[in-house]
Design a protein around this motif. Sequence first.
Motif, PDB file in Angstrom:
ATOM      1  N   LYS A   1       0.823  -1.197   0.000  1.00 40.20           N
ATOM      2  CA  LYS A   1       0.000   0.000   0.000  1.00 40.20           C
ATOM      3  C   LYS A   1       0.859   1.251   0.000  1.00 40.20           C
ATOM      4  O   LYS A   1       0.543   2.217  -0.668  1.00 40.20           O
ATOM      5  N   LYS A   2       1.969   1.227   0.773  1.00 45.19           N
ATOM      6  CA  LYS A   2       2.803   2.412   0.859  1.00 45.19           C
ATOM      7  C   LYS A   2       4.205   2.041   1.311  1.00 45.19           C
ATOM      8  O   LYS A   2       4.379   1.181   2.162  1.00 45.19           O
ATOM      9  N   LEU A   3       5.198   2.694   0.723  1.00 42.73           N
ATOM     10  CA  LEU A   3       6.586   2.557   1.130  1.00 42.73           C
ATOM     11  C   LEU A   3       7.129   3.955   1.364  1.00 42.73           C
ATOM     12  O   LEU A   3       7.005   4.820   0.500  1.00 42.73           O
ATOM     13  N   LYS A   4       7.731   4.158   2.540  1.00 47.96           N
ATOM     14  CA  LYS A   4       8.336   5.449   2.869  1.00 47.96           C
ATOM     15  C   LYS A   4       9.760   5.211   3.332  1.00 47.96           C
ATOM     16  O   LYS A   4      10.038   4.256   4.049  1.00 47.96           O
ATOM     17  N   ILE A   5      10.657   6.120   2.922  1.00 49.20           N
ATOM     18  CA  ILE A   5      12.047   6.103   3.363  1.00 49.20           C
ATOM     19  C   ILE A   5      12.339   7.471   3.976  1.00 49.20           C
ATOM     20  O   ILE A   5      12.032   8.503   3.378  1.00 49.20           O
ATOM     21  N   PHE A   6      12.950   7.449   5.174  1.00 48.60           N
ATOM     22  CA  PHE A   6      13.272   8.674   5.903  1.00 48.60           C
ATOM     23  C   PHE A   6      14.764   8.730   6.202  1.00 48.60           C
ATOM     24  O   PHE A   6      15.397   7.696   6.407  1.00 48.60           O
ATOM     25  N   ASP A   7      15.301   9.958   6.284  1.00 49.92           N
ATOM     26  CA  ASP A   7      16.674  10.103   6.756  1.00 49.92           C
ATOM     27  C   ASP A   7      16.668  10.085   8.279  1.00 49.92           C
ATOM     28  O   ASP A   7      15.615   9.983   8.910  1.00 49.92           O
ATOM     29  N   ARG A   8      17.830  10.183   8.896  1.00 48.51           N
ATOM     30  CA  ARG A   8      17.907  10.053  10.354  1.00 48.51           C
ATOM     31  C   ARG A   8      17.295  11.232  11.101  1.00 48.51           C
ATOM     32  O   ARG A   8      17.081  11.163  12.307  1.00 48.51           O
ATOM     33  N   TRP A   9      16.994  12.313  10.423  1.00 46.75           N
ATOM     34  CA  TRP A   9      16.338  13.459  11.035  1.00 46.75           C
ATOM     35  C   TRP A   9      14.831  13.459  10.782  1.00 46.75           C
ATOM     36  O   TRP A   9      14.144  14.397  11.130  1.00 46.75           O
ATOM     37  N   GLY A  10      14.340  12.415  10.124  1.00 43.42           N
ATOM     38  CA  GLY A  10      12.911  12.314   9.845  1.00 43.42           C
ATOM     39  C   GLY A  10      12.481  12.926   8.526  1.00 43.42           C
ATOM     40  O   GLY A  10      11.297  12.982   8.228  1.00 43.42           O
ATOM     41  N   GLY A  11      13.434  13.376   7.721  1.00 41.84           N
ATOM     42  CA  GLY A  11      13.111  13.931   6.408  1.00 41.84           C
ATOM     43  C   GLY A  11      12.660  12.832   5.459  1.00 41.84           C
ATOM     44  O   GLY A  11      13.322  11.800   5.337  1.00 41.84           O
ATOM     45  N   LEU A  12      11.555  13.058   4.795  1.00 36.85           N
ATOM     46  CA  LEU A  12      10.991  12.067   3.877  1.00 36.85           C
ATOM     47  C   LEU A  12      11.741  12.091   2.546  1.00 36.85           C
ATOM     48  O   LEU A  12      11.832  13.128   1.890  1.00 36.85           O
ATOM     49  N   LEU A  13      12.291  10.938   2.154  1.00 33.80           N
ATOM     50  CA  LEU A  13      13.026  10.824   0.895  1.00 33.80           C
ATOM     51  C   LEU A  13      12.213  10.136  -0.187  1.00 33.80           C
ATOM     52  O   LEU A  13      12.397  10.392  -1.373  1.00 33.80           O
ATOM     53  N   LEU A  14      11.339   9.219   0.220  1.00 33.72           N
ATOM     54  CA  LEU A  14      10.523   8.476  -0.736  1.00 33.72           C
ATOM     55  C   LEU A  14       9.169   8.198  -0.117  1.00 33.72           C
ATOM     56  O   LEU A  14       9.080   7.841   1.054  1.00 33.72           O
ATOM     57  N   ASN A  15       8.125   8.387  -0.894  1.00 34.65           N
ATOM     58  CA  ASN A  15       6.759   8.073  -0.476  1.00 34.65           C
ATOM     59  C   ASN A  15       6.038   7.558  -1.715  1.00 34.65           C
ATOM     60  O   ASN A  15       5.713   8.326  -2.604  1.00 34.65           O
TER      61      ASN A  15
END
Length: 65
Positions: free
Chosen positions: A4-18
């Motif tokens: 349904k959904k894939l999200k990737i975050f950096d270590r500060w919580g910044g969204l890189l992929l949604n």
Amino acid sequence: ALLKKLKIFDRWGGLLLNTNHPELGWDGTRNGKPAGAGVYICMLEYEDIFTKENKIVSGEVNLIR
């Protein structure tokens, strides 16, 4: 399982992929440029094909350059 959904975050919580497209994955970039080596957080939401329940799992991805 049905993605349904894939999200990737950096270590500060910044969204890189949604994305909600199972054929898409993270190519290791941030704003079109190579992301730095390190640990990134991934969150995957999917539907269990047997129970029809939505489930969420998370983990880490170690990007090595």
